[in-house]
Write an enzyme that holds these catalytic residues in place. Sequence first.
Site, PDB file in Angstrom:
ATOM      1  N   MET A   1      53.409 -12.260 -27.038  1.00  0.00           N
ATOM      2  CA  MET A   1      53.120 -13.360 -27.921  1.00  0.00           C
ATOM      3  C   MET A   1      52.147 -14.311 -27.218  1.00  0.00           C
ATOM      4  O   MET A   1      52.546 -15.066 -26.343  1.00  0.00           O
ATOM      5  CB  MET A   1      54.423 -14.074 -28.289  1.00  0.00           C
ATOM      6  CG  MET A   1      54.207 -15.363 -28.990  1.00  0.00           C
ATOM      7  SD  MET A   1      55.673 -16.353 -29.416  1.00  0.00           S
ATOM      8  CE  MET A   1      57.072 -15.395 -29.073  1.00  0.00           C
ATOM      9  N   PRO A   2      50.864 -14.280 -27.569  1.00  0.00           N
ATOM     10  CA  PRO A   2      49.909 -15.197 -26.957  1.00  0.00           C
ATOM     11  C   PRO A   2      50.184 -16.643 -27.389  1.00  0.00           C
ATOM     12  O   PRO A   2      50.498 -16.906 -28.550  1.00  0.00           O
ATOM     13  CB  PRO A   2      48.559 -14.738 -27.506  1.00  0.00           C
ATOM     14  CG  PRO A   2      48.783 -13.403 -28.101  1.00  0.00           C
ATOM     15  CD  PRO A   2      50.226 -13.335 -28.466  1.00  0.00           C
ATOM     16  N   LEU A   3      50.052 -17.547 -26.431  1.00  0.00           N
ATOM     17  CA  LEU A   3      50.210 -18.975 -26.695  1.00  0.00           C
ATOM     18  C   LEU A   3      48.992 -19.698 -26.148  1.00  0.00           C
ATOM     19  O   LEU A   3      48.681 -19.593 -24.953  1.00  0.00           O
ATOM     20  CB  LEU A   3      51.479 -19.507 -26.025  1.00  0.00           C
ATOM     21  CG  LEU A   3      51.657 -21.024 -26.035  1.00  0.00           C
ATOM     22  CD1 LEU A   3      51.815 -21.544 -27.454  1.00  0.00           C
ATOM     23  CD2 LEU A   3      52.843 -21.411 -25.183  1.00  0.00           C
ATOM     24  N   ARG A  40      50.341 -18.015 -31.239  1.00  0.00           N
ATOM     25  CA  ARG A  40      50.785 -19.410 -31.341  1.00  0.00           C
ATOM     26  C   ARG A  40      49.681 -20.320 -30.820  1.00  0.00           C
ATOM     27  O   ARG A  40      49.069 -20.042 -29.788  1.00  0.00           O
ATOM     28  CB  ARG A  40      52.044 -19.656 -30.507  1.00  0.00           C
ATOM     29  CG  ARG A  40      53.193 -18.692 -30.765  1.00  0.00           C
ATOM     30  CD  ARG A  40      53.751 -18.909 -32.167  1.00  0.00           C
ATOM     31  NE  ARG A  40      55.007 -18.202 -32.354  1.00  0.00           N
ATOM     32  CZ  ARG A  40      55.132 -17.045 -33.000  1.00  0.00           C
ATOM     33  NH1 ARG A  40      54.066 -16.447 -33.492  1.00  0.00           N
ATOM     34  NH2 ARG A  40      56.319 -16.491 -33.163  1.00  0.00           N
TER      35      ARG A  40
END
Length: 64
Positions: A1-3, A40
Amino acid sequence: MPLVEITVVQGRSPTQLRTLISKVTEAVEAAIEAPLPSIRVILREVPATHWAAGDVTVAEREKK
């Protein structure tokens, strides 16, 4: 999940901020082939009086 976390000085319109979020999301999706729902983006706005470079705040710089 990239943030992705972005901090900017307050003063941009809601439309500009929404565009920034969209374009950053698109860039992450394209660059690392991340699934769109997993990306995100956190956008923080900082008052001009709380952001300084070289001991001069953005607010002070804008007054000059």
